[in-house]
Scaffold this motif. Sequence first.
Motif, PDB file in Angstrom:
ATOM      1  N   LEU A  79       2.328  -0.892   1.870  1.00 63.93           N
ATOM      2  CA  LEU A  79       3.724  -0.730   1.448  1.00 63.93           C
ATOM      3  C   LEU A  79       3.977  -1.517   0.160  1.00 63.93           C
ATOM      4  N   GLY A  82       2.950   0.158  -3.180  1.00 67.80           N
ATOM      5  CA  GLY A  82       3.656   1.320  -3.723  1.00 67.80           C
ATOM      6  C   GLY A  82       3.558   2.581  -2.890  1.00 67.80           C
ATOM      7  N   CYS A  83       3.024   2.490  -1.665  1.00 68.45           N
ATOM      8  CA  CYS A  83       3.042   3.662  -0.776  1.00 68.45           C
ATOM      9  C   CYS A  83       4.403   3.705  -0.082  1.00 68.45           C
ATOM     10  N   THR A  84       4.707   4.839   0.531  1.00 67.66           N
ATOM     11  CA  THR A  84       5.880   4.846   1.405  1.00 67.66           C
ATOM     12  C   THR A  84       5.416   4.268   2.745  1.00 67.66           C
ATOM     13  N   LEU A  85       6.397   3.894   3.593  1.00 64.74           N
ATOM     14  CA  LEU A  85       6.017   3.293   4.881  1.00 64.74           C
ATOM     15  C   LEU A  85       5.151   4.249   5.686  1.00 64.74           C
TER      16      LEU A  85
END
Lengths: 170, 342
Positions: A79, A82-85
Amino acid sequence: MLKVLGCAAILFAGSGLGAVVAGLYARRPADLRALQVALKMLETEITYTATPLAEALLRVAERLPHQVALFFARAGAGLGAGCTLQEAWEGALRECYAQSALAARDLAILRRLGYVLGISSTGDQSKHLRLAMEQLDLEVKRAEEEAARYVKLWRSLGFLGSLALIFTLW
Amino acid sequence: MGTASLFRMLPSGRPDPPPDPVAEVLHVLPPHLRSLVATLPPAVLGQLEEIRLRQDRPLALGLVQGDAFLSPAGCLVGDPEQAYRVTAPDMERTIQLVTGSSLYALEEELRNGFITLPGGHRVGLTGKAVVEGGRVRTLKHIGSINIRVSREVPGLATPLLPHLIDRRHRTVYHTLIFSPPRCGKTTLLRDLIRQVSNGVPELELPGQRVGVVDERSELAGCYRGIPQRDVGARTDVLDGCPKAEGMTMLLRSMAPQVIATDEIGRAEDVAALEEVFHAGVRVLVTVHGSSLRELASRPALQHLFSLKVIQRFVLLGRSRGVGTVEEIWDGQTLSPLGVRAC
């Protein structure tokens, strides 16, 4: 002599296999309980201090036993990167729980939680986490019953099964 | 101005890498939109002010010379029909990246309709307001997202500064900067704070202790309390604090010589400013507005005008680029100082 050695190998492998399967049944309730504790801690971080999720996941990871800690640490790091949850959660699930004592039902509960975590208000998040904890609670009970039933069974089955195979082949 | 003329004005193929502020905001876009914007020529990226996402509508960019749309191939187009259409998953993903998948931690920000990113970039949001007891509780079904790039422009305040210095008291005048949105108020105020805080020897202005109430984290772009923007050596920042309360807190705690804050406008802000005036502390503030008459007619500001304490009114515009000083008025006589050449 070779025959005796072969029999010993079969006995060893059969008992080992039985012990491994029995071990999975024995470990599942403990793993589920650790997850329940983790979700409870996450709920506290979200509802009382409104800690951003990346930080909350890492904080929970710091205070937990090995496998659950690894899962939360991976999700938190994903997270933060820079990823989404949902992506970070799914990646961590695959990495940490693909080869574990958890059943497909347990993973489905976690996966469903990943779809809703972080995308609504505090009250909503609390409800989702509580629902997941209740579902895990049911699974803990089921896992305990299965452990009581199958741990001994698989251990004996491994040993006796290999004996049966030896007699057949002798 | 049409997109074609915009293209003619832009030098093409400059080798410099994209400027950092743009790179900072691109992180909150889904990867395919990120690469669409990132492939624009550096000269265009250097002029990027806004990225506007509206669900099921064209992806729009706000540039210094005007607005344009972005095509699926990553080119600027004037015709909305040729533009990339923003999808529901694009919106969802952007919201998740803007909020760090922590919507619950930003309920107050959602109530106000914007979220500030690290670096002081503001993301404005509109959608369906959830009202509870007559007040907005939060926003749901976000339909529009406006990502505003915040830039530091060191030296922007230099031409203005000589008109704002009280040479007798070796400090700055009580100053109110006003303009319509997107004219560079915050950028100018930030540079003003930096210069006043560091001191300007050429103008015989010694460095002042500046207290900044940065309610939306736009001026100093604080991360965990540390300013990420250069706001000067003698500046203390109260980050994320409501303006009225923050000004009073600063007065008590940091003994500032100058207090600066952005976008005042409520009655309680003016009441707190009055307290600051009485404490002998100079103020630098900004407010939305396009003329003195318009400001004076706003109920909350009427009282401020009646106090006759503000010594300089500065109107900004875009006639010669963002941050152009259009006019300066003397606060006591309300007569223009005739300094359009700033």
